[in-house]
Design a protein around this motif. Sequence first.
Motif, mmCIF file in Angstrom:
data_model
loop_
_atom_site.group_PDB
_atom_site.id
_atom_site.type_symbol
_atom_site.label_atom_id
_atom_site.label_comp_id
_atom_site.label_asym_id
_atom_site.label_seq_id
_atom_site.Cartn_x
_atom_site.Cartn_y
_atom_site.Cartn_z
ATOM 1 N N GLY A 166 0.866 -1.409 0.051
ATOM 2 C CA GLY A 166 -0.031 0.035 0.020
ATOM 3 C C GLY A 166 0.879 1.284 -0.069
ATOM 4 O O GLY A 166 0.242 2.517 -0.293
ATOM 5 N N LYS A 167 2.193 1.132 0.071
ATOM 6 C CA LYS A 167 3.098 2.207 0.226
ATOM 7 C C LYS A 167 3.406 2.652 -1.425
ATOM 8 O O LYS A 167 3.381 1.698 -2.088
ATOM 9 C CB LYS A 167 4.205 2.229 1.181
ATOM 10 N N ASP A 168 4.157 3.868 -1.392
ATOM 11 C CA ASP A 168 4.741 4.070 -2.808
ATOM 12 C C ASP A 168 6.241 3.381 -2.961
ATOM 13 O O ASP A 168 7.060 4.230 -2.533
ATOM 14 C CB ASP A 168 4.854 5.673 -2.882
ATOM 15 N N ALA A 169 6.120 2.147 -3.155
ATOM 16 C CA ALA A 169 7.297 1.193 -3.063
ATOM 17 C C ALA A 169 8.251 1.676 -4.413
ATOM 18 O O ALA A 169 7.644 1.866 -5.358
ATOM 19 C CB ALA A 169 6.729 -0.243 -3.112
ATOM 20 N N SER A 170 9.523 1.639 -3.926
ATOM 21 C CA SER A 170 10.672 1.808 -4.748
ATOM 22 C C SER A 170 11.806 1.250 -4.703
ATOM 23 O O SER A 170 11.818 0.809 -3.469
ATOM 24 C CB SER A 170 10.809 3.292 -5.074
ATOM 25 N N GLY A 171 12.592 0.871 -5.434
ATOM 26 C CA GLY A 171 13.846 0.218 -5.174
ATOM 27 C C GLY A 171 13.650 -1.203 -4.761
ATOM 28 O O GLY A 171 12.741 -1.978 -5.240
ATOM 29 N N LEU A 172 14.367 -1.705 -3.570
ATOM 30 C CA LEU A 172 14.251 -2.806 -3.175
ATOM 31 C C LEU A 172 12.876 -3.398 -2.943
ATOM 32 O O LEU A 172 12.615 -4.430 -3.104
ATOM 33 C CB LEU A 172 15.373 -3.191 -1.939
ATOM 34 N N SER A 173 12.207 -2.436 -2.140
ATOM 35 C CA SER A 173 10.909 -2.716 -1.769
ATOM 36 C C SER A 173 9.785 -3.036 -2.942
ATOM 37 O O SER A 173 9.059 -3.989 -2.884
ATOM 38 C CB SER A 173 10.155 -1.680 -0.862
ATOM 39 N N ALA A 174 9.957 -2.494 -3.745
ATOM 40 C CA ALA A 174 9.176 -2.808 -5.291
ATOM 41 C C ALA A 174 9.455 -3.995 -5.626
ATOM 42 O O ALA A 174 8.703 -4.832 -6.239
ATOM 43 C CB ALA A 174 9.465 -1.635 -6.126
ATOM 44 N N VAL A 175 10.718 -4.300 -5.691
ATOM 45 C CA VAL A 175 10.997 -5.443 -6.337
ATOM 46 C C VAL A 175 10.759 -6.948 -5.377
ATOM 47 O O VAL A 175 10.197 -7.817 -5.897
ATOM 48 C CB VAL A 175 12.628 -5.931 -6.287
ATOM 49 N N PHE A 176 10.725 -6.412 -3.947
ATOM 50 C CA PHE A 176 10.060 -7.510 -3.214
ATOM 51 C C PHE A 176 8.674 -7.711 -3.161
ATOM 52 O O PHE A 176 8.202 -8.822 -3.368
ATOM 53 C CB PHE A 176 10.503 -7.029 -1.892
ATOM 54 N N LEU A 177 8.055 -6.652 -3.340
ATOM 55 C CA LEU A 177 6.474 -6.758 -3.517
ATOM 56 C C LEU A 177 6.071 -7.653 -4.825
ATOM 57 O O LEU A 177 5.216 -8.083 -5.131
ATOM 58 C CB LEU A 177 5.959 -5.405 -3.410
ATOM 59 N N ALA A 178 6.906 -7.182 -6.146
ATOM 60 C CA ALA A 178 6.542 -7.864 -7.213
ATOM 61 C C ALA A 178 6.767 -9.345 -7.106
ATOM 62 O O ALA A 178 5.975 -9.931 -7.567
ATOM 63 C CB ALA A 178 7.585 -7.326 -8.384
ATOM 64 N N ALA A 179 7.879 -9.725 -6.472
ATOM 65 C CA ALA A 179 7.929 -11.145 -5.947
ATOM 66 C C ALA A 179 6.976 -11.823 -5.330
ATOM 67 O O ALA A 179 6.160 -12.809 -5.544
ATOM 68 C CB ALA A 179 9.254 -11.647 -5.530
ATOM 69 N N MET A 180 6.428 -10.985 -4.176
ATOM 70 C CA MET A 180 5.431 -11.489 -3.252
ATOM 71 C C MET A 180 3.975 -11.681 -4.115
ATOM 72 O O MET A 180 3.491 -12.603 -3.799
ATOM 73 C CB MET A 180 5.159 -10.666 -2.005
ATOM 74 N N GLU A 181 3.877 -10.770 -4.948
ATOM 75 C CA GLU A 181 2.490 -10.688 -5.807
ATOM 76 C C GLU A 181 2.518 -11.941 -6.654
ATOM 77 O O GLU A 181 1.392 -12.811 -6.891
ATOM 78 C CB GLU A 181 2.373 -9.587 -6.701
ATOM 79 N N GLU A 182 3.645 -12.280 -7.497
ATOM 80 C CA GLU A 182 3.636 -13.671 -8.222
ATOM 81 C C GLU A 182 3.419 -14.850 -7.040
ATOM 82 O O GLU A 182 2.807 -15.707 -7.688
ATOM 83 C CB GLU A 182 4.931 -13.442 -8.809
ATOM 84 N N TRP A 183 4.106 -14.830 -6.069
ATOM 85 C CA TRP A 183 4.035 -15.870 -5.163
ATOM 86 C C TRP A 183 2.740 -16.303 -4.684
ATOM 87 O O TRP A 183 2.180 -17.490 -4.973
ATOM 88 C CB TRP A 183 4.833 -15.828 -4.074
ATOM 89 N N ASP A 184 1.950 -15.061 -4.500
ATOM 90 C CA ASP A 184 0.543 -15.042 -4.023
ATOM 91 C C ASP A 184 -0.280 -15.763 -5.376
ATOM 92 O O ASP A 184 -1.240 -16.457 -5.128
ATOM 93 C CB ASP A 184 -0.021 -13.919 -3.546
ATOM 94 N N LYS A 185 -0.116 -15.028 -6.460
ATOM 95 C CA LYS A 185 -0.832 -15.482 -7.410
ATOM 96 C C LYS A 185 -0.767 -16.944 -7.781
ATOM 97 O O LYS A 185 -1.550 -17.650 -8.206
ATOM 98 C CB LYS A 185 -0.496 -14.712 -9.012
ATOM 99 N N SER A 186 0.462 -17.517 -7.837
ATOM 100 C CA SER A 186 0.694 -18.778 -8.119
ATOM 101 C C SER A 186 0.016 -19.827 -7.233
ATOM 102 O O SER A 186 -0.497 -20.952 -7.509
ATOM 103 C CB SER A 186 2.237 -19.106 -8.346
#
Length: 234
Positions: free
Chosen positions: A80-100
């Motif tokens: 929910g935050k304006d993610a950037s840098g490492l946090s944006a990369v981390f959240l992208a991985a978590m999103e794919e983990w959840d979808k899978s």
Amino acid sequence: MSESSMAVQEHSFSMIALFMQADWVVKSVMLGLLLASVWCWAIIANRISTYARARRDMAAFDRAFASGRPLAELRSDYAGKDASGLSAVFLAAMEEWDKSHAQHAATAGGLQSRLEIALDLAVTEQSAELEKRLAFLATIGSAGPFVGLFGTVWGIMNAFTAIASAENTSLAVVAPGIAEALLATALGLLAAIPAVIAYNKLNADAGELIGRLEAFADRLVALLSRQLDAGKTL
């Protein structure tokens, strides 16, 4: 005092006076170079601030990630935050983990491949953000002197035309036009030199930050792959 010396003294050689006396083409070149120089300094200030903030954010996320906290808890902190840098990369991985997992497609090979793709896309997006506007600095750094040289050549052409029209080769006829022409070259260098130096420095800084993003993406894939092989959840 000779007549030519007195005539030269009648002309003002201040930068403003030289600009006002210049041909419209040379004036256009000068104005363009001045605007380019101002824009370059604005980009330099913006990128310095952006990179300093990116380093702080990356350091803070690195500390949180290395603390051993559960990934689900870490994700909730940054969601929910304006993610950037490492946090944006981390959240992208978590999103794919959840979808899978939601679609029961969390096989070891398939999920790892999708995680790598998702992380590559996230790193590419963050890299583009870090490198934004650097191309303009490179362009001004390479083209600025030539644009100034064009103004100089045009101004010298006008100076020789004035000589031919006046049928007089005295310094009084030549000096003002040549001074106006050389001012265009000076402005070209004024825009180009800081742009080149700043581009080299900022490009190196961006490369360092992008390297940290790529290294973190590799670490994250390895961690999630171990979680999957061990049958663990987040």
